[in-house]
Design a protein around this motif. Structure first.
Motif: not given
Length: 97
Positions: A14, A22, A50, A52, A54, A86, A89, A93
């Motif tokens: 990104s 993170e 990251s 993430d 995606d 995954e 993350k 969470e």
């Protein structure tokens, strides 16, 4: 009390600067093997992405890791990385949630 400096790193997918905690570090060693470096201390050429899923897909589509690590990254590694991201993350969470 003095506030601690938070180390920032740039995500290869990104191009965003984010706190190091993170992100996950990927490393290419002298033999050219690419691996996930959860400790952030392995020797070799490093790149950050990251946590993430995606962005892992985006990195695979654009071959961002190939460029960042100066080597050909196999499709199997992207599958392993996707599963790791995954998992991490979901863990974060649960911890924060």
């Amino acid at each position: 009390m003095r506030q601690r400096k938070i180390p920032m790193r740039k995500c290869v997918a990104s191009n965003e600067m984010k706190p190091k905690k993170e992100m996950v570090r990927l490393v290419r060693d002298k033999e050219g093997n690419v691996s996930i470096d959860p400790t952030g201390k392995k020797n070799g050429r490093g790149a950050y992405i990251s946590l993430d899923p995606d962005l892992v897909k985006r990195a695979e589509d654009r071959h961002s890791l190939d460029q960042a690590l100066n080597t050909k990254v196999e499709a199997d590694f992207y599958k392993e990385l996707f599963a790791y991201v995954e998992y991490q993350k979901a863990r974060s969470e649960l911890k924060n949630g």
